[in-house]
Every structure is written in C-alpha cells, then in structure tokens.
Design a protein around this motif. Structure first.
Motif, PDB file in Angstrom:
ATOM      1  N   ALA A  11       0.830  -1.206   0.000  1.00 17.44           N
ATOM      2  CA  ALA A  11       0.000   0.000   0.000  1.00 17.44           C
ATOM      3  C   ALA A  11       0.865   1.257   0.000  1.00 17.44           C
ATOM      4  O   ALA A  11       0.448   2.304  -0.501  1.00 17.44           O
ATOM      5  CB  ALA A  11      -0.908  -0.006   1.225  1.00 17.44           C
ATOM      6  N   PHE A  12       2.069   1.169   0.551  1.00 18.59           N
ATOM      7  CA  PHE A  12       2.936   2.350   0.642  1.00 18.59           C
ATOM      8  C   PHE A  12       4.099   2.309  -0.347  1.00 18.59           C
ATOM      9  O   PHE A  12       4.479   3.335  -0.899  1.00 18.59           O
ATOM     10  CB  PHE A  12       3.479   2.481   2.069  1.00 18.59           C
ATOM     11  CG  PHE A  12       2.405   2.577   3.104  1.00 18.59           C
ATOM     12  CD1 PHE A  12       1.579   3.688   3.165  1.00 18.59           C
ATOM     13  CD2 PHE A  12       2.187   1.551   3.999  1.00 18.59           C
ATOM     14  CE1 PHE A  12       0.567   3.780   4.101  1.00 18.59           C
ATOM     15  CE2 PHE A  12       1.182   1.628   4.945  1.00 18.59           C
ATOM     16  CZ  PHE A  12       0.366   2.740   5.000  1.00 18.59           C
ATOM     17  N   ILE A  54      -3.705  -4.750 -17.369  1.00 19.14           N
ATOM     18  CA  ILE A  54      -2.906  -5.664 -16.552  1.00 19.14           C
ATOM     19  C   ILE A  54      -3.132  -5.308 -15.092  1.00 19.14           C
ATOM     20  O   ILE A  54      -3.113  -4.124 -14.733  1.00 19.14           O
ATOM     21  CB  ILE A  54      -1.403  -5.531 -16.862  1.00 19.14           C
ATOM     22  CG1 ILE A  54      -1.145  -5.704 -18.358  1.00 19.14           C
ATOM     23  CG2 ILE A  54      -0.595  -6.562 -16.082  1.00 19.14           C
ATOM     24  CD1 ILE A  54       0.283  -5.424 -18.767  1.00 19.14           C
ATOM     25  N   MET A 103      -1.310   0.992 -18.804  1.00 21.03           N
ATOM     26  CA  MET A 103      -1.919  -0.312 -19.056  1.00 21.03           C
ATOM     27  C   MET A 103      -1.884  -1.187 -17.795  1.00 21.03           C
ATOM     28  O   MET A 103      -2.824  -1.859 -17.465  1.00 21.03           O
ATOM     29  CB  MET A 103      -1.169  -0.984 -20.204  1.00 21.03           C
ATOM     30  CG  MET A 103      -1.743  -2.313 -20.596  1.00 21.03           C
ATOM     31  SD  MET A 103      -1.133  -2.850 -22.213  1.00 21.03           S
ATOM     32  CE  MET A 103       0.618  -2.802 -21.993  1.00 21.03           C
ATOM     33  N   SER A 104      -0.751  -1.111 -17.058  1.00 15.64           N
ATOM     34  CA  SER A 104      -0.609  -1.976 -15.898  1.00 15.64           C
ATOM     35  C   SER A 104      -1.192  -1.341 -14.656  1.00 15.64           C
ATOM     36  O   SER A 104      -0.991  -0.161 -14.398  1.00 15.64           O
ATOM     37  CB  SER A 104       0.874  -2.270 -15.670  1.00 15.64           C
ATOM     38  OG  SER A 104       1.058  -2.852 -14.428  1.00 15.64           O
ATOM     39  N   LYS A 105      -1.921  -2.125 -13.902  1.00 12.23           N
ATOM     40  CA  LYS A 105      -2.481  -1.621 -12.657  1.00 12.23           C
ATOM     41  C   LYS A 105      -1.954  -2.451 -11.507  1.00 12.23           C
ATOM     42  O   LYS A 105      -2.077  -3.658 -11.493  1.00 12.23           O
ATOM     43  CB  LYS A 105      -4.010  -1.707 -12.678  1.00 12.23           C
ATOM     44  CG  LYS A 105      -4.647  -0.740 -13.628  1.00 12.23           C
ATOM     45  CD  LYS A 105      -6.138  -0.857 -13.567  1.00 12.23           C
ATOM     46  CE  LYS A 105      -6.762   0.094 -14.579  1.00 12.23           C
ATOM     47  NZ  LYS A 105      -8.217  -0.055 -14.630  1.00 12.23           N
ATOM     48  N   ASP A 106      -1.385  -1.773 -10.533  1.00 12.53           N
ATOM     49  CA  ASP A 106      -0.963  -2.443  -9.325  1.00 12.53           C
ATOM     50  C   ASP A 106      -2.093  -2.256  -8.321  1.00 12.53           C
ATOM     51  O   ASP A 106      -2.571  -1.144  -8.132  1.00 12.53           O
ATOM     52  CB  ASP A 106       0.329  -1.774  -8.820  1.00 12.53           C
ATOM     53  CG  ASP A 106       0.957  -2.547  -7.679  1.00 12.53           C
ATOM     54  OD1 ASP A 106       0.202  -3.222  -6.968  1.00 12.53           O
ATOM     55  OD2 ASP A 106       2.182  -2.448  -7.543  1.00 12.53           O
ATOM     56  N   LEU A 107      -2.519  -3.314  -7.709  1.00 15.05           N
ATOM     57  CA  LEU A 107      -3.647  -3.212  -6.801  1.00 15.05           C
ATOM     58  C   LEU A 107      -3.249  -2.679  -5.437  1.00 15.05           C
ATOM     59  O   LEU A 107      -3.977  -2.801  -4.479  1.00 15.05           O
ATOM     60  CB  LEU A 107      -4.321  -4.577  -6.656  1.00 15.05           C
ATOM     61  CG  LEU A 107      -4.888  -5.129  -7.950  1.00 15.05           C
ATOM     62  CD1 LEU A 107      -5.660  -6.414  -7.685  1.00 15.05           C
ATOM     63  CD2 LEU A 107      -5.795  -4.128  -8.633  1.00 15.05           C
ATOM     64  N   SER A 108      -2.068  -2.122  -5.339  1.00 18.14           N
ATOM     65  CA  SER A 108      -1.663  -1.536  -4.066  1.00 18.14           C
ATOM     66  C   SER A 108      -2.401  -0.215  -3.877  1.00 18.14           C
ATOM     67  O   SER A 108      -3.102   0.263  -4.753  1.00 18.14           O
ATOM     68  CB  SER A 108      -0.154  -1.333  -4.047  1.00 18.14           C
ATOM     69  OG  SER A 108       0.236  -0.648  -5.185  1.00 18.14           O
ATOM     70  N   GLY A 109      -2.207   0.396  -2.712  1.00 12.62           N
ATOM     71  CA  GLY A 109      -2.956   1.583  -2.349  1.00 12.62           C
ATOM     72  C   GLY A 109      -2.630   2.782  -3.215  1.00 12.62           C
ATOM     73  O   GLY A 109      -1.758   2.751  -4.064  1.00 12.62           O
ATOM     74  N   SER A 148       1.600   7.249  -0.022  1.00 10.62           N
ATOM     75  CA  SER A 148       2.768   6.363  -0.106  1.00 10.62           C
ATOM     76  C   SER A 148       4.018   6.979   0.508  1.00 10.62           C
ATOM     77  O   SER A 148       4.771   6.298   1.215  1.00 10.62           O
ATOM     78  CB  SER A 148       3.017   5.954  -1.553  1.00 10.62           C
ATOM     79  OG  SER A 148       3.487   7.036  -2.283  1.00 10.62           O
ATOM     80  N   GLY A 174       3.611   7.003   4.252  1.00 12.19           N
ATOM     81  CA  GLY A 174       3.680   5.628   4.733  1.00 12.19           C
ATOM     82  C   GLY A 174       5.094   5.088   4.673  1.00 12.19           C
ATOM     83  O   GLY A 174       5.568   4.445   5.614  1.00 12.19           O
ATOM     84  N   GLN A 175       5.778   5.358   3.592  1.00 11.56           N
ATOM     85  CA  GLN A 175       7.166   4.878   3.466  1.00 11.56           C
ATOM     86  C   GLN A 175       8.046   5.486   4.555  1.00 11.56           C
ATOM     87  O   GLN A 175       8.844   4.793   5.192  1.00 11.56           O
ATOM     88  CB  GLN A 175       7.729   5.238   2.093  1.00 11.56           C
ATOM     89  CG  GLN A 175       7.263   4.317   0.989  1.00 11.56           C
ATOM     90  CD  GLN A 175       7.975   4.609  -0.327  1.00 11.56           C
ATOM     91  OE1 GLN A 175       9.160   4.864  -0.364  1.00 11.56           O
ATOM     92  NE2 GLN A 175       7.231   4.578  -1.416  1.00 11.56           N
ATOM     93  N   LEU A 234       7.346   3.824   7.803  1.00 10.02           N
ATOM     94  CA  LEU A 234       7.881   2.455   7.898  1.00 10.02           C
ATOM     95  C   LEU A 234       9.406   2.456   8.005  1.00 10.02           C
ATOM     96  O   LEU A 234       9.987   1.669   8.753  1.00 10.02           O
ATOM     97  CB  LEU A 234       7.414   1.627   6.694  1.00 10.02           C
ATOM     98  CG  LEU A 234       5.917   1.287   6.730  1.00 10.02           C
ATOM     99  CD1 LEU A 234       5.449   0.720   5.397  1.00 10.02           C
ATOM    100  CD2 LEU A 234       5.605   0.307   7.846  1.00 10.02           C
ATOM    101  N   TYR A 235      10.045   3.373   7.269  1.00  9.53           N
ATOM    102  CA  TYR A 235      11.506   3.498   7.429  1.00  9.53           C
ATOM    103  C   TYR A 235      11.838   3.908   8.860  1.00  9.53           C
ATOM    104  O   TYR A 235      12.776   3.399   9.473  1.00  9.53           O
ATOM    105  CB  TYR A 235      12.063   4.546   6.460  1.00  9.53           C
ATOM    106  CG  TYR A 235      12.363   4.028   5.082  1.00  9.53           C
ATOM    107  CD1 TYR A 235      13.264   2.978   4.881  1.00  9.53           C
ATOM    108  CD2 TYR A 235      11.778   4.597   3.952  1.00  9.53           C
ATOM    109  CE1 TYR A 235      13.555   2.507   3.609  1.00  9.53           C
ATOM    110  CE2 TYR A 235      12.059   4.132   2.667  1.00  9.53           C
ATOM    111  CZ  TYR A 235      12.956   3.089   2.510  1.00  9.53           C
ATOM    112  OH  TYR A 235      13.245   2.616   1.257  1.00  9.53           O
ATOM    113  N   PHE A 291      11.512   1.039  11.213  1.00  8.83           N
ATOM    114  CA  PHE A 291      12.645   0.112  11.089  1.00  8.83           C
ATOM    115  C   PHE A 291      13.872   0.696  11.784  1.00  8.83           C
ATOM    116  O   PHE A 291      14.601  -0.008  12.496  1.00  8.83           O
ATOM    117  CB  PHE A 291      12.929  -0.171   9.613  1.00  8.83           C
ATOM    118  CG  PHE A 291      13.934  -1.277   9.399  1.00  8.83           C
ATOM    119  CD1 PHE A 291      13.671  -2.569   9.816  1.00  8.83           C
ATOM    120  CD2 PHE A 291      15.149  -1.024   8.780  1.00  8.83           C
ATOM    121  CE1 PHE A 291      14.595  -3.599   9.633  1.00  8.83           C
ATOM    122  CE2 PHE A 291      16.076  -2.041   8.584  1.00  8.83           C
ATOM    123  CZ  PHE A 291      15.800  -3.320   9.015  1.00  8.83           C
TER     124      PHE A 291
END
Lengths: 524, 173
Positions: free
Chosen positions: A28-29, A483, B1-7, B12, B15-16, B19-20, B23
């Motif tokens: 998600a991130f 896709i 054309m390509s779709k990532d089903l992520s948020g 992002s 969120g990144q 998360l960094y 860590f």
C-alpha cells in the motif's frame, strides 16, 4: 488433457497467509515493485556493501595494540563525529540491519516453501552464510575492546570451551589484563576481514543458479535504506562503553541483541544446551530441502523440429535452466535449446518466450519449440477457443491469470472466461490478439505482484509494451487490454478492477472488427 | 496499461517514511536496549582456571647397558620415562563449605598433556574465606598445594584462582 488437470496450484498455510497480509500491507505504501519484503536478499547485499565501505575507513584508523584499540575507535566518535563517527555508526547499524534482513529473508523463503527442488542449491548455500555473517559481526564487537567487547569475548570463549577440542581453555586468554596481547587484536582483525571475504565467495555461490540476480535493490529502495541508516547514525551515534577491565565483571551493558543474544541465552541455559540448539537448528536447515516434498512438476520440453535456436527462452529463463547446444538438424551454426532438469522451475516462462508459441499458426497440431508437458500451448489455445465460444453478452472478457496469484476462476461469469497459467510469464502475447480477434471485447492479464518465478510479470509487461520479444503487435488496440497484479487472497480487488475495466470498455467505441483467426471462424 | 492493486499514491510517501522510521527505531533500540546485566549488582565473581601438567605417574628408570645395547644407536637415552601424567585434583571451600571438587584428566591420547579447569562462581560481594587445595601427583598421599586467604570482593570484582609454579603454586589475582 485440459488445464484443470494440473494439481500444482499453490495452497497457503496459516503462516504464509499471515505473512502475505503483512507483505500486502507494505504494498500500500511502497508499491509492489519497491516493497522491501520482495527485495530482502538484495537489501542484504546493499547492507553488506555499506558495511564494507564504512569498514575500510574504520580499519584505516584502527590501532590494533592493546592500549590503542579502544582509544582509536573512541577517537572516531569523539574527535571526528562528522565522518569517522558517522561511518562507525553506519557500520554498526548496517550490520544490525544485515542480521534482520537475513533472518527475514530466510523466514520468507521458508514460508513460501522455496527450499526444495530447483531452489535447493540456493537454500543449502545460504545456510552457511548465516554463520559467516554472525562470526563477522560478533568479532567486530570485540575490536573496540570496551566492556561490551570484553563480556562478549569472554562469553564466546566460555561457550567454545564447552567443546572438548582445546588443549588450553580459550578463557585463559581473558583471565587478566596481562593475558591480553596485541596479537589478539591482530587475530580479531584477521577474522573480521577474512570471514567477510569468505562471505562474498559464499554469496556468489548463493546466487549462482539465478539469472539476473538482484544484487542491489532498486534505486529508490537503496536510497531510502541508506538515508534511514544515515539519519539513525546522526540521531543516535554509536559510542564505546567503558574500556575493558578484566578484573571486573562488566556491570549494566548497553546490549546489541541482534548479535549478542546468544550470550544471555547461554547463561540462562548452559553452554552445552546452546550448542545443542544451534547444531540442531543448523542441521534442520540443511536437512529441510532433502526431506520429501511431494511430486515435482514436469519440466520444460524442447521440440527440436520447432526450435530455431532464437535464444529467447535462454534469455528469459529466471533460473538459467536453459543452455544452447548445436542443433540436432546438423545445420552449421544453428542452435537448439536444451533444458537442464535440475535447474528447471517448471514455470513455463520459456514457453511464453518462444516465437513458435503463437495460436495463429495453422496446421493440425500446435507444437512449439519449447513447451510445458502439463500445460502445452496447444491446450491453452483449445481452452481459450472453447471458453470464448461459451461466453455470452456484449462485453466478453478473457482473463489470463496464474496459479500463484489471485484465483482468476473466481471472476468467471457468463461474459467472463478465465484461464490460469502456471506463471503469467508463460502467456505468449499473441494470445491476447487471438482472444480479441476471437470475439473478446477485452483482455485482463493478471499475475502475482512479486512473481513467484521472479521475472514472469516483468517479462509479460515488457512483451505487452513492445519492449521485449515476442511482443504484442502494435496494431492491437491497447484500450482493450489491462494488466492487474494481484496475489492469492486479493480476488475481490481483482474483481473490482474487472468491473472498472468493463465500464471502460462499455464507453469505448466498438473496435474495428478484424477477421477472426481461421480456426475460430466457425465459432464467432 | 498496468495496474498495481496496491494503495493510492497519495499516502505512499508518508507511509514509506513511517515504515523506514519504524525500522530505524527497531534497529536503534535493540542495538543498545534493553540493557543487560550479567551479574546482580551485589555480586562478585570467582574464576578458577588453571592449565598445568601433572607430575609423571612413575619415576624415570635408569636403563641397563643391555637394554641400551638393544636400542638403535640414535635412541639410546639413558633414562626411561613414561609419558603419562597424573590427573590434577582441585577442591575449593568457600566460607567453610566445600563448593567445588574436580579431577582433571590430562589431555592427549597418551594422557601426557596439560590438565585444565575453568569454573566460575558468582558470589555475594563482601568478605569471604577461600581455601583452595590442589593435587598434581597421584603418588602423593594428600594435596601437595594449598592456599587459604580471606578476600574482600567489591561488587563486580573478579577473583581469579590460578596456578603458577614460579609464583609458588596457587595464586589469587
């Protein structure tokens, strides 16, 4: 044979389902491409290089005498915090992170069942690396010779003394200050540099059977990781504790649990128990891939009469399982693909790369240069034709998916047909055109986000965008193709994408009707 | 054309970063914390450690001229000495109570190497009466080395009981 005959559809354990939820949470991130969980091995390489480069500088100022070793390291943090201090902190934190990503890498591969078959070699060569990493790291602690170093060195000596192999106990080297000599620190330096050199050699072995091994993460992930370690190094610089004093037991210690956790474990159990635990765990890791793990899938098969030696399968195989040999037809210079059985992952990516794997080929039987016995391209074509024929409705959709990703069978409706391949990289791009010309209004291509076979979705995207051979012809209307990468368990999200795709198609002017393929004329 | 089903991309970066940071916190915290204390604050440590060769189990014997004549010329040593050495026995009494007794067998296939011991005894800091007895000759009747001392151990102090013939035998460091 039909596509439903295949029995290698991946089943998920509870642990795997939990892990995949975690991984998807990161998607998600970071997005699927930059998700650190999918690049743990590459992150390990990055951290190793950070440790190496920062280590070079620290070594340059290190005084390996008993009197000088503590002072020279402490000097870095005290007098040169802006360079030596930062590098020292980077060295330490990267080493800690190295342990974490290595353990996570091991756990991930374990949960995904990636330790058997063609992956056995990588697993077995990876196990000794854990020990090399641990030895390299723990000796680094001793080199600063503060109280933490003293405690760790003595505890390690006591642990080794439990083995009946030393004529004189190692602990006698740390009985008093007089027992510690300059030579001891020269030995530590030798081990601290020598073992990482062995580690490089081991890492090289570890990735031998992977083509295009990712030895560095993608740039954004590398920079993010480096920046994180830099910020941590500046915010919480690593410093030495009180100098070692062998007449005293170190009191309360700031403790690095990533490397030194074995010492408290030994003192709450015993040295013998710790050895038993460590040996048992190591043996388990070594034996795991040798245990029976069910039936192996059929490997790719080459049909010499249809192989022209184009090398595309050779280039695309993610595991270097294909080699090129002189063609059996004897024509000078002509080559033939040959599959190395031990390395073949049975993913079918080679079949997707074969120029002869086009459904437009005429002839009574579709035989390709390289194919999967459990799911030949000819069966895929027959299945596609059958399912297209059974579809009804104005917006007929064909969904190509993979056995590892979201279950595309869940999407089937009266106007939606699904075909699940071993890996989406097995799909020859011409099948999309074939489906569209066979009456489909659109084609949805899906597969797992981080390809189980490493390169399947990457090659598919490149083939469909024309960046890789065999490519989808430019004349194919791209608005009728979408896709969507989705893992197992994300069927609902994929269904939502399909609904959206249907709406888009409904608002798209009717596509120019190209004559259907000859074989399908009777169906449409 | 390509779709990532992520948020969506909107969160992002945040969120990144989060998360960094998590860590980094994980690494930063466990690289020094929680602190570890090996011994309780009121304890000291006594270490017994020695590595010494016990006496030979038998005296050397003078070879007779006949025996020497049977030997090759380069091996005609006048004394015949067995290689095997005595085991080393050590006992420690602490404040009048026996706390340790150990018989250390010489190392080596011929038992001609050093006998070694390493043992640690965490004790409450303060004054202690330490008695150490050591025997390195199996032909002797009793312990041929002994040392008694009253020691005051501060918290965290290590007392090493060793053996050094040049310093008179049992040493307390």
């Amino acid at each position: 044979m039909s596509m439903s005959d295949r029995s290698h559809i991946v089943e998920q354990s509870v642990g795997l389902r939990f892990y995949l939820r975690l991984e998807h949470g990161f998607d998600a991130f970071f997005g699927a491409e930059l998700n650190p969980w999918r690049h743990l091995g590459a992150l390990g390489f990055l951290l190793f290089w950070i440790i190496s480069v920062s280590g070079f500088y620290i070594y340059a100022v290190l005084d390996t005498s008993v009197e000088g070793v503590y002072q020279s390291i402490a000097w870095l943090s005290r007098e040169q915090w802006y360079l030596g201090g930062v590098l020292r902190s980077l060295h330490r934190y990267a080493a800690d992170a190295f342990v974490v990503v290595t353990v996570l890498h091991l756990l991930r591969e374990f949960l995904l069942g990636r330790f058997t078959g063609f992956r056995r070699f990588s697993w077995l060569t990876g196990v000794p690396l854990i020990w090399l990493i641990y030895i390299s790291g723990i000796v680094g602690f001793w080199l600063k010779w503060d109280q933490l170093a003293q405690f760790s060195a003595v505890a390690t000596a006591e642990w080794f003394d439990a083995l009946p192999i030393f004529a004189t106990p190692l602990t006698r080297n740390f009985l008093s200050a007089a027992a510690v000599s300059d030579r001891l620190f020269s030995l530590f330096v030798f081990v601290h540099i020598g073992v990482p050199l062995l580690l490089i050699f081991g890492l090289w072995f570890h990735i031998q059977r992977i083509s295009r091994a990712e030895v560095l993460p993608k740039r954004a992930l590398s920079l993010g990781t480096l920046a994180m370690l830099m910020v941590l190094s500046l915010a919480q610089p690593v410093t030495s504790q009180q100098p070692a004093d062998l007449s005293l037991v170190p009191s309360q210690l700031g403790f690095d649990w990533f490397y030194l956790f074995l010492h408290p474990l030994m003192y709450v159990t015993s040295a013998g128990m710790l050895w038993a635990l460590i040996v048992a765990l190591t043996l388990f890791l070594f034996i795991l891939p040798l245990l029976p793990h069910g039936r192996a899938s059929a490997i790719a098969r080459v049909h010499p009469d249809n192989c022209n030696g184009c090398r595309r399968c050779f280039d695309d195989c993610p595991y270097a399982a294909i080699t090129m040999v002189p063609h059996t037809n004897g024509r000078p210079g002509m080559q033939l693909a040959e599959v190395l059985p031990d390395l073949c992952a049975s993913c079918g990516i080679c079949a997707g790369s074969c120029p002869s794997a086009t459904p437009f080929r005429s002839g009574p039987e579709l035989v390709t240069g390289i194919d999967m016995p459990q799911m030949p391209v000819s069966i895929l074509r027959e299945d596609l034709e059958e399912r297209l024929e059974k579809l009804s409705g104005e917006q007929k959709i064909v969904v190509f998916g993979c056995d590892q990703g979201a279950r595309v069978a869940d999407l089937e409706e009266r106007d939606v047909a699904s075909l699940s391949l071993i890996c989406i990289g097995m799909l020859p791009p011409s099948f999309i055109e074939y489906a569209l010309r066979g009456g489909a209004a659109g084609v949805l291509v899906s597969g797992c986000r981080g390809c189980v076979y490493r390169l399947g979705n990457l090659w598919t995207e490149e083939r469909l965008t024309g960046a890789r051979e065999p490519h989808l012809r430019a004349t194919v209307d791209r608005t009728r193709l979408t896709i969507a990468w989705a893992d197992r368990g994300e069927e609902q999200a994929l269904a939502a994408t399909l609904t959206e795709f249907k709406k888009t198609l409904a608002n798209t002017p009717a596509h120019h009707q190209i004559a259907p393929p000859k074989r399908m004329t009777a169906h449409v | 054309m390509s779709k990532d089903l992520s948020g969506s991309k909107a969160l992002s970066w945040v969120g990144q970063g989060l998360l960094y940071a998590l860590f980094a916190l994980f690494i930063g915290y466990f690289s020094t914390s929680p602190p570890y204390r090996h011994l309780a604050a009121d304890q000291a440590l006594i270490k017994l450690s020695f590595s010494l060769h016990g006496k030979l189990v038998s005296e050397c014997r003078q070879r007779s001229p006949e025996e020497l004549a049977k030997l090759p010329p380069n091996m005609r040593a006048p004394m015949d000495c067995k290689r095997e050495r005595s085991s080393v026995t050590v006992e420690i009494d602490l404040d009048g109570a026996p706390v340790f007794r150990h018989v250390s067998i010489p190392s080596g296939l011929s038992k001609d190497g050093a006998s070694t011991v390493y043992q640690r005894f965490p004790v409450v800091a303060g004054e202690h009466r330490v008695v150490v007895r050591l025997k390195d000759d199996q032909r002797a009747a009793g312990f041929n080395y002994s040392r008694e001392a009253t020691v005051t151990l501060l918290p965290g102090k290590i007392l090493v009981i060793d053996f050094n013939l040049e310093k008179g035998g049992i040493t307390l460091i």
